[in-house]
Design an enzyme around this catalytic site. Structure first.
Site: not given
Ligand code: NAX
Length: 326
Positions: A13, A92, A105, A159, A187
């Protein structure tokens, strides 16, 4: 008709998933003749929102979409999965240190690793996007001892894409003319975007670019791009992250183009002197759904120092979650 592919997406979501799911059902990853069953995982508080996303997916009347499973139970969500995008993570919060984020996490990815181990196909390919992505992937992999370790990866493709685009803009040439860029390490802001082996229009990039721009502009720009997107957009990267997740999986499954490579975070086998067993971003070539680290690249002192900085950060992260590693 082909048998449907089962694709699990966590954090379904959230904003990255919202940019990913509709491209998956349009065939942007597996092609327009591959039916798909989506398995969407969320925490209980976000299930209502996810039900809304499911309605929208159904309302696309996408011929490739055969079913959508919504669950707050990872054992259900990962059942029979061929591919798993682990995007969901806790963001965070105010006053939270990177160390705290790591701890919260880490538990999530230990649970999800165990669930993948129990429920997914033995061949499941897993991409961890949720931060801190490298160490989360390491935890998931350790908690899935019956799955091949090489099928776990984390995302440094965003990246890598950012680095390519910066070079293309600076040289005023199409991105397709930029090859062999490397993202080494974590990352995070310690990542090392390396142009020593990169080509611009077939010629060594560092012969064309000014060293000052490379060291003082390009490297920090790529390292800090995520934070600058947040400052500018008011939200973290979403569509570009979803796009990178598709690029990562597509190259893994279908191969890197001849004469080029990509960067993927995978388990270190000790290549380039990096501690074995760390989840480290390397230059890789892929073929027949397998990757190989590009070997024998010359690493000068400038690069060696930067590789060591990012490796040290990953070693410290690993220490902080040692209790979750088997
Ligand atoms: P959002 O906060 O929009 O969505 C995260 C979703 O994860 C929320 O809907 C939340 O309810 C759900 N969630 C939390 N705990 C969970 C669990 N135990 N099981 C299933 N769902 C769970 O974040 P979004 O912008 O979609 O980013 C998601 C993640 O990607 C973040 O950790 C973000 O830091 C990371 N990213 C990583 C990147 C990369 O290059 N590796 C770049 C983009 C992003 O910053």
């Amino acid at each position: 008709m082909k048998t449907p592919a089962h694709i699990a997406v966590t954090g379904a979501a959230g904003q990255i998933s919202y940019a990913l799911l509709f491209r998956l059902i349009a065939g942007d990853l597996l092609g327009d003749d591959q039916p798909i069953v989506l398995h969407l995982l969320e925490i209980p508080e976000a299930i209502a929102g996810l039900d809304g996303v499911k309605m929208e997916l159904i309302d696309c009347a996408a011929p490739l979409l055969h079913d959508v499973v919504v669950s707050d139970d990872p054992y259900v969500a990962f059942e029979n999965a061929d591919l798993a995008f682990l995007i969901g993570a806790k963001p965070r919060g105010p006053g939270m240190e990177r160390r705290d984020l790591l701890r919260v996490n880490a538990d999530i990815f230990a649970v999800q690793g165990r669930a993948l181990n129990a429920s997914a196909k033995r061949t499941v390919k897993t991409l961890v996007v949720g931060n801190p992505a490298n160490t989360n992937a390491l935890i998931a992999q350790h908690n899935a001892p019956e799955l091949p370790p090489e099928n776990f990866s984390a995302m440094t493709r965003l990246d890598y894409n950012r680095a390519k685009s910066q070079v293309a803009m600076h040289c005023r040439c199409p991105v397709s003319e930029i090859k062999r860029v490397i993202i080494w390490g974590n990352h995070s802001t310690t990542q090392y975007p390396d142009l020593h082996h990169a080509l611009v229009r077939g010629k060594p990039a560092l012969d064309k670019l000014e060293w000052d721009w490379y060291e003082k502009d390009f490297i920090p720009t790529v390292q800090n791009r995520g934070a600058v997107v947040i400052q500018t957009r008011g939200k973290s990267s979403a569509a570009s992250a979803a796009n990178a997740a598709l690029d990562h999986m597509r190259d893994w499954l279908f191969g890197t183009p001849a004469g080029d490579w990509t960067s993927m975070t995978i388990l270190s086998d000790g290549s380039y002197g990096v501690t074995p067993g760390l989840m480290f971003s390397y230059p890789v070539k892929t073929e027949n759904a397998r990757y190989q680290i590009v070997q024998n690249l010359e690493i000068n002192e400038f690069s060696r120092n930067r590789l060591q900085i990012t490796e040290a950060e990953l070693l410290a992260e690993r220490e902080a979650v040692r209790h979750l590693l088997r």
